[in-house]
Enzyme design. Structure first.
Site, PDB file in Angstrom:
ATOM      1  N   THR A 103      -3.874 -91.497 -67.671  1.00 20.92           N
ATOM      2  CA  THR A 103      -2.785 -90.724 -68.297  1.00 20.92           C
ATOM      3  C   THR A 103      -1.481 -91.530 -68.329  1.00 20.92           C
ATOM      4  OG1 THR A 103      -3.745 -88.638 -67.592  1.00 20.92           O
ATOM      5  CG2 THR A 103      -1.384 -88.622 -68.090  1.00 20.92           C
ATOM      6  N   ASP A 134      12.222 -92.948 -59.469  1.00 15.30           N
ATOM      7  CA  ASP A 134      12.744 -93.918 -58.482  1.00 15.30           C
ATOM      8  C   ASP A 134      11.624 -94.473 -57.599  1.00 15.30           C
ATOM      9  OD1 ASP A 134      12.228 -91.684 -56.886  1.00 15.30           O
ATOM     10  OD2 ASP A 134      14.227 -91.589 -55.998  1.00 15.30           O
ATOM     11  N   TYR A 158       0.222 -93.386 -57.689  1.00 20.61           N
ATOM     12  CA  TYR A 158       1.116 -92.723 -58.659  1.00 20.61           C
ATOM     13  C   TYR A 158       2.245 -93.656 -59.084  1.00 20.61           C
ATOM     14  CZ  TYR A 158       5.211 -90.058 -60.159  1.00 20.61           C
ATOM     15  OH  TYR A 158       6.329 -89.641 -60.836  1.00 20.61           O
ATOM     16  N   TYR A 215       4.632 -83.634 -43.062  1.00 22.04           N
ATOM     17  CA  TYR A 215       3.867 -84.875 -42.878  1.00 22.04           C
ATOM     18  C   TYR A 215       4.535 -85.762 -41.822  1.00 22.04           C
ATOM     19  CZ  TYR A 215       1.733 -83.801 -47.507  1.00 22.04           C
ATOM     20  OH  TYR A 215       1.091 -83.220 -48.589  1.00 22.04           O
ATOM     21  N   TYR A 349      -1.725 -67.977 -78.042  1.00 22.39           N
ATOM     22  CA  TYR A 349      -1.843 -68.879 -79.187  1.00 22.39           C
ATOM     23  C   TYR A 349      -3.144 -68.738 -79.962  1.00 22.39           C
ATOM     24  CZ  TYR A 349       2.451 -71.154 -77.776  1.00 22.39           C
ATOM     25  OH  TYR A 349       3.766 -71.409 -77.482  1.00 22.39           O
TER      26      TYR A 349
END
Ligand code: NAD
Ligand code: DAU
Length: 352
Positions: A103, A134, A158, A215, A349
């Protein structure tokens, strides 16, 4: 105000929905096309209030699908792109890096190529705006800040996929003169934030009196910006940013995770008429995120000094508004947590 046909990708997501709303309401002469695949993170209920506006159209589409993208560019004479569509959650990227590469990297390349072909090298009046993060800079030590010149040093799948997409955007500018602009923003918070991310997850769990998973030691620092201020910055950069340049966006608002969770507990104890300290008892330290970046901190002075943007909302006000929004929109939260929001597209829709 001149007329424009703007494609906003990922407009059904958290930040995208705020950008769509701002553009649809502020620029009635623009036609806004929200192009979104409606993954688990895409929720058209985020845009209920503007979905019938004359200058708004939703297109269900995947940025990996070049044919649908080409049709969209041709049919609607798209002359501006604001590209937000992405897989956005670090924890998911640790389990499914392929999807992030597909993606975020390949999807961005396909969109760049379709824009370049559709505009046939006539880039007069065109703009391709890529929304980045950032996190591509990696972690920054205390006392220092990310500037636009900071070395790109992503640490998670990511952020690596976002860094790669940034490089492709720059490459299309350098190699083909595609009129790109790019911004990198710090952590956003606000209404419509999917409750897998820290702030909405904590709000949801406090409401449900479930454990609040922090975490590691909770000492990681994030720089939080109200999502509406990010949308305002995107508006400013889309209209006034210099082609080929990068702009950092941030709130100058650093919080250690554990302090932020305590603040949320205290705000919600008051709002829910619980005794002070009750929600904080739910805090549970859990295994740290692998490769967890310790600190993000943005220097947004280029944007502030050259384009005149600054945040409009303090953290105190923004967080209060956010908590109030979740308390006042229990249906949104329950549709998201039950998964029923994914039926909304079908419902709204199917006859259009
Ligand atoms: P989100 O996960 O809430 O929304 C992503 C949207 O993209 C969803 O509507 C989803 O359906 C859509 N999408 C995903 N894959 C798609 C595909 N293949 N084709 C078309 N649409 C697709 O994300 P967000 O938090 O709103 O982030 C939006 C953008 O801003 C991302 O590019 C992210 O990297 C960037 N960003 C986010 C933050 C933050 O704090 N959330 C900060 C800085 C930058
Ligand atoms: O900095 C911008 C980035 O901010 C965006 O590019 C990402 O799309 C966005 O998801 C966000 O990334 P983070 O990883 O910083 O956000 P997240 O909300 O997942 O986590 C914020 C901090 O809180 C981080 O240090 C991890 C921690 N955390 C998170 C969750 C979900 C916890 O301690 N417990 C949790 O349950």
């Amino acid at each position: 105000m001149s007329k424009r046909n703007i494609l906003i990708t990922g407009g059904a997501g958290f930040i995208g929905s705020h950008v769509v709303r701002l553009f649809v309401t502020k620029y009635p002469d623009y036609q806004i096309y929200n192009y979104d695949k409606l993954t688990y993170a895409g929720n058209l209920e985020n845009l209920k209030d503007i979905e019938d506006s004359k200058n708004y159209t939703f297109i269900k589409g995947d940025i990996l699908d070049s044919d649908t993208l080409k049709d969209t560019f041709q049919k609607h004479a798209i002359d501006g792109v604001i590209h937000l569509a992405a897989e956005s959650h670090v924890d998911r990227s640790l389990h499914n890096p392929d999807e992030f590469a597909m993606t975020n990297v390949i999807g961005t390349i396909r969109l760049l190529q379709v824009a370049k072909d559709a505009w046939k090298n006539n880039f007069e009046g065109k703009r391709f705006y890529h929304i980045s993060t950032d996190e591509v800079y990696g972690s920054v030590e205390h006392g220092k800040f990310f500037t636009e010149e900071t070395h790109i040093d992503p640490q998670s799948p990511y952020s690596s996929s976002k860094a790669s997409s940034d490089h492709f955007v720059q490459a299309y500018h350098n190699s083909f003169k595609l009129p790109t602009v790019l911004s990198r923003c710090s952590n956003n918070y606000g209404p419509n934030h999917f409750p897998e991310k820290l702030i909405p997850l904590m709000i949801h769990n406090i409401l449900q009196q479930k454990p609040l998973p922090v975490y590691g030691k909770g000492e990681n620092v994030r720089d939080w910006l109200f999502v509406v201020d990010h949308a305002r910055a995107i508006d400013t950069i889309f209209h006034k940013g210099n082609t080929g340049e990068v702009y950092n966006i941030g709130g100058n608002n650093e919080w250690k995770n554990i302090d932020l969770v305590h603040l949320l507990c205290s705000i919600m104890d008051k709002k829910l008429n619980r005794s002070e300290g009750e929600s904080a008892k739910l805090i549970t330290y859990v295994t740290d995120r692998p490769g967890h970046d310790l600190r993000y901190a943005i220097d947004a002075s280029k944007l502030t000094n050259t384009l005149g943007w600054k945040p409009s909302v303090t953290f105190e006000v923004g967080l209060e508004k956010t908590v109030d929004w979740y308390l006042n929109n229990p249906d949104w939260l329950s549709h998201v947590t039950s998964g029923s929001y994914q039926n909304y597209y079908q419902h709204m829709y199917s006859n259009r």
